[in-house]
Design a protein around this motif. Sequence first.
Motif, PDB file in Angstrom:
ATOM      1  N   GLY A 191       0.821  -1.210   0.000  1.00  0.00           N
ATOM      2  CA  GLY A 191       0.000   0.000   0.000  1.00  0.00           C
ATOM      3  C   GLY A 191       0.851   1.256   0.000  1.00  0.00           C
ATOM      4  O   GLY A 191       0.515   2.251  -0.648  1.00  0.00           O
ATOM      5  N   SER A 192       1.964   1.214   0.727  1.00  0.00           N
ATOM      6  CA  SER A 192       2.859   2.377   0.762  1.00  0.00           C
ATOM      7  C   SER A 192       3.472   2.664  -0.604  1.00  0.00           C
ATOM      8  O   SER A 192       3.794   3.815  -0.920  1.00  0.00           O
ATOM      9  CB  SER A 192       3.979   2.141   1.785  1.00  0.00           C
ATOM     10  OG  SER A 192       3.446   1.966   3.089  1.00  0.00           O
ATOM     11  N   ILE A 195       1.298   5.057  -2.194  1.00  0.00           N
ATOM     12  CA  ILE A 195       1.482   6.407  -1.660  1.00  0.00           C
ATOM     13  C   ILE A 195       2.637   7.092  -2.387  1.00  0.00           C
ATOM     14  O   ILE A 195       2.552   8.268  -2.766  1.00  0.00           O
ATOM     15  CB  ILE A 195       1.753   6.355  -0.148  1.00  0.00           C
ATOM     16  CG1 ILE A 195       0.541   5.804   0.597  1.00  0.00           C
ATOM     17  CG2 ILE A 195       2.110   7.742   0.382  1.00  0.00           C
ATOM     18  CD1 ILE A 195       0.759   5.613   2.084  1.00  0.00           C
ATOM     19  N   GLY A 198       1.872   8.782  -5.674  1.00  0.00           N
ATOM     20  CA  GLY A 198       1.210  10.081  -5.625  1.00  0.00           C
ATOM     21  C   GLY A 198       0.035  10.238  -6.565  1.00  0.00           C
ATOM     22  O   GLY A 198      -0.843   9.378  -6.634  1.00  0.00           O
ATOM     23  N   HIS A 199       0.040  11.338  -7.349  1.00  0.00           N
ATOM     24  CA  HIS A 199      -1.103  11.682  -8.194  1.00  0.00           C
ATOM     25  C   HIS A 199      -1.298  10.721  -9.362  1.00  0.00           C
ATOM     26  O   HIS A 199      -2.328  10.775 -10.047  1.00  0.00           O
ATOM     27  CB  HIS A 199      -0.909  13.097  -8.759  1.00  0.00           C
ATOM     28  CG  HIS A 199       0.237  13.208  -9.715  1.00  0.00           C
ATOM     29  ND1 HIS A 199       1.541  13.369  -9.289  1.00  0.00           N
ATOM     30  CD2 HIS A 199       0.289  13.156 -11.071  1.00  0.00           C
ATOM     31  CE1 HIS A 199       2.335  13.426 -10.341  1.00  0.00           C
ATOM     32  NE2 HIS A 199       1.606  13.305 -11.425  1.00  0.00           N
ATOM     33  N   GLN A 206      -6.354   6.086  -4.121  1.00  0.00           N
ATOM     34  CA  GLN A 206      -5.218   6.759  -3.503  1.00  0.00           C
ATOM     35  C   GLN A 206      -5.643   7.410  -2.184  1.00  0.00           C
ATOM     36  O   GLN A 206      -6.378   8.396  -2.167  1.00  0.00           O
ATOM     37  CB  GLN A 206      -4.651   7.835  -4.440  1.00  0.00           C
ATOM     38  CG  GLN A 206      -3.449   8.589  -3.882  1.00  0.00           C
ATOM     39  CD  GLN A 206      -2.269   7.677  -3.568  1.00  0.00           C
ATOM     40  OE1 GLN A 206      -2.296   6.925  -2.590  1.00  0.00           O
ATOM     41  NE2 GLN A 206      -1.231   7.741  -4.398  1.00  0.00           N
ATOM     42  N   SER A 207      -5.212   6.812  -1.100  1.00  0.00           N
ATOM     43  CA  SER A 207      -5.487   7.372   0.227  1.00  0.00           C
ATOM     44  C   SER A 207      -4.177   7.369   1.004  1.00  0.00           C
ATOM     45  O   SER A 207      -3.735   6.322   1.487  1.00  0.00           O
ATOM     46  CB  SER A 207      -6.542   6.553   0.972  1.00  0.00           C
ATOM     47  OG  SER A 207      -6.744   7.054   2.275  1.00  0.00           O
ATOM     48  N   VAL A 208      -3.559   8.531   1.100  1.00  0.00           N
ATOM     49  CA  VAL A 208      -2.220   8.616   1.688  1.00  0.00           C
ATOM     50  C   VAL A 208      -2.187   8.083   3.112  1.00  0.00           C
ATOM     51  O   VAL A 208      -1.234   7.411   3.524  1.00  0.00           O
ATOM     52  CB  VAL A 208      -1.723  10.082   1.653  1.00  0.00           C
ATOM     53  CG1 VAL A 208      -0.393  10.213   2.373  1.00  0.00           C
ATOM     54  CG2 VAL A 208      -1.595  10.567   0.211  1.00  0.00           C
ATOM     55  N   ALA A 209      -3.238   8.320   3.870  1.00  0.00           N
ATOM     56  CA  ALA A 209      -3.224   7.919   5.277  1.00  0.00           C
ATOM     57  C   ALA A 209      -3.537   6.438   5.481  1.00  0.00           C
ATOM     58  O   ALA A 209      -3.104   5.838   6.468  1.00  0.00           O
ATOM     59  CB  ALA A 209      -4.223   8.774   6.069  1.00  0.00           C
ATOM     60  N   GLN A 211      -3.555   3.672   2.930  1.00  0.00           N
ATOM     61  CA  GLN A 211      -3.154   2.631   1.989  1.00  0.00           C
ATOM     62  C   GLN A 211      -2.590   1.384   2.677  1.00  0.00           C
ATOM     63  O   GLN A 211      -2.962   0.271   2.317  1.00  0.00           O
ATOM     64  CB  GLN A 211      -2.127   3.188   0.998  1.00  0.00           C
ATOM     65  CG  GLN A 211      -2.676   4.142  -0.038  1.00  0.00           C
ATOM     66  CD  GLN A 211      -3.563   3.459  -1.072  1.00  0.00           C
ATOM     67  OE1 GLN A 211      -4.040   2.350  -0.864  1.00  0.00           O
ATOM     68  NE2 GLN A 211      -3.800   4.126  -2.178  1.00  0.00           N
ATOM     69  N   ASP A 268     -13.459   6.944   4.167  1.00  0.00           N
ATOM     70  CA  ASP A 268     -12.336   7.707   3.622  1.00  0.00           C
ATOM     71  C   ASP A 268     -12.728   8.436   2.340  1.00  0.00           C
ATOM     72  O   ASP A 268     -12.400   9.615   2.150  1.00  0.00           O
ATOM     73  CB  ASP A 268     -11.165   6.752   3.359  1.00  0.00           C
ATOM     74  CG  ASP A 268     -10.027   7.417   2.592  1.00  0.00           C
ATOM     75  OD1 ASP A 268      -9.413   8.327   3.155  1.00  0.00           O
ATOM     76  OD2 ASP A 268      -9.789   7.013   1.440  1.00  0.00           O
ATOM     77  N   ARG A 272     -12.885  12.555   1.863  1.00  0.00           N
ATOM     78  CA  ARG A 272     -12.041  13.204   0.847  1.00  0.00           C
ATOM     79  C   ARG A 272     -12.859  13.784  -0.305  1.00  0.00           C
ATOM     80  O   ARG A 272     -12.311  14.401  -1.203  1.00  0.00           O
ATOM     81  CB  ARG A 272     -11.022  12.195   0.299  1.00  0.00           C
ATOM     82  CG  ARG A 272      -9.939  11.814   1.290  1.00  0.00           C
ATOM     83  CD  ARG A 272      -8.809  11.039   0.635  1.00  0.00           C
ATOM     84  NE  ARG A 272      -9.180   9.708   0.201  1.00  0.00           N
ATOM     85  CZ  ARG A 272      -9.218   9.307  -1.073  1.00  0.00           C
ATOM     86  NH1 ARG A 272      -8.915  10.157  -2.043  1.00  0.00           N
ATOM     87  NH2 ARG A 272      -9.564   8.072  -1.384  1.00  0.00           N
TER      88      ARG A 272
END
Length: 382
Positions: A191-192, A195, A198-199, A206-209, A211, A268, A272
Amino acid sequence: MSNHHEYQALDRKIFTLPFLFLSVLIAITLYILVERFIFGLGAVTNLNDGYPWGIWIVYDVVIGTGFATGGWALAMVVYIANKGKYHPLIRPALLASLFGYSLGAFSAFVDMGRYWNVYNMVLPGQININSVMLEVGLCVTAYTMILVIEFAPAVLERFKVPRLSQLLDKWLFVVLGVGVLLPTMHQSSLGSMLIAAGHKVDPLWQSVALQPYFALVTAIAMGFSIVIFEASMVTIGFKRPSETHLLKGLGKLVVYLLGAYLIVRFGDLVLRGELGRAFAGDLRGNMFLIETLLFITPLVILLSPKRRASGGQLMIAAVSLLLAGALYRANAFMIGWHPGGGYIYFPSVKEILLSIGFVAIEIAGYLAIVKLLPVLPKVDHA
């Protein structure tokens, strides 16, 4: 700890018609591998600068290791939660995990442009300690070695090496502890990797917190599902007694995992402000809806104790969840990928054949080993 008396080899004919068919697929795979290593990636793949992660990484590694988490998920239940009643399922799960992780690691090696430099991954002077991909590579390699040790009791029992078997039993708890830790690290790190992209990853995935959480929870759920699927197929294929009385307990655990995943996933998206993308009517939105339907289907089935007690319903739920987990990963890493620059990608025939061939290797190897080694639970024919 190994409970040798619970397992038996099937002692049946290996070279059956299905095995020979799988052997043909394996032969094609070997030919493509030779071509790849002689002439390079360009000779067999459609990879490009915009899509460096093709089907070999997405399917064989990201999805493949998700399918291979049965041994890890069951080890947590048997050895950490101390639910010994599930012990008869542990060796088949470990065998499937060993094949899945071995082939996943080899697929990553095949996908490397300069594969001859793979040893740099373990050289202190060459490694990038800030790389998520490095952590995944090291953990997958180490966990594959751990699986070899965890499965070793079946080999030692078959070839009657009691002293080594006793020594392994004495220290197996250490191996098991590391074996539970490593997949927790690299599954969340998958998952990281999103991250870090990115875009380029569509906002639906895409969930930065969160993933790492999504990757980890779905991997555990897929682990229980593959145990259910594998046990059901063994029951049907080898005409063995049903293990539904054990599998329904795993189905109950899946309910909690799916509930936790779906609540956080949709929460989430709402927070968002991205949930509307799911109903845009485009390819990515439609794929998200299919993925969600596949996650909800096993939850609906397994919420009912009556349906959990049905082998057929358990099988449907397991297949649906495996497809859901696979599609979630394919959506995030490939379908929901925005490379920019006008890049497009569709796997070549040889890429697809190689992926099919790796599955054939796993199935053929599993069929052969359960007939030669004490892997499946012992059945009292009397």
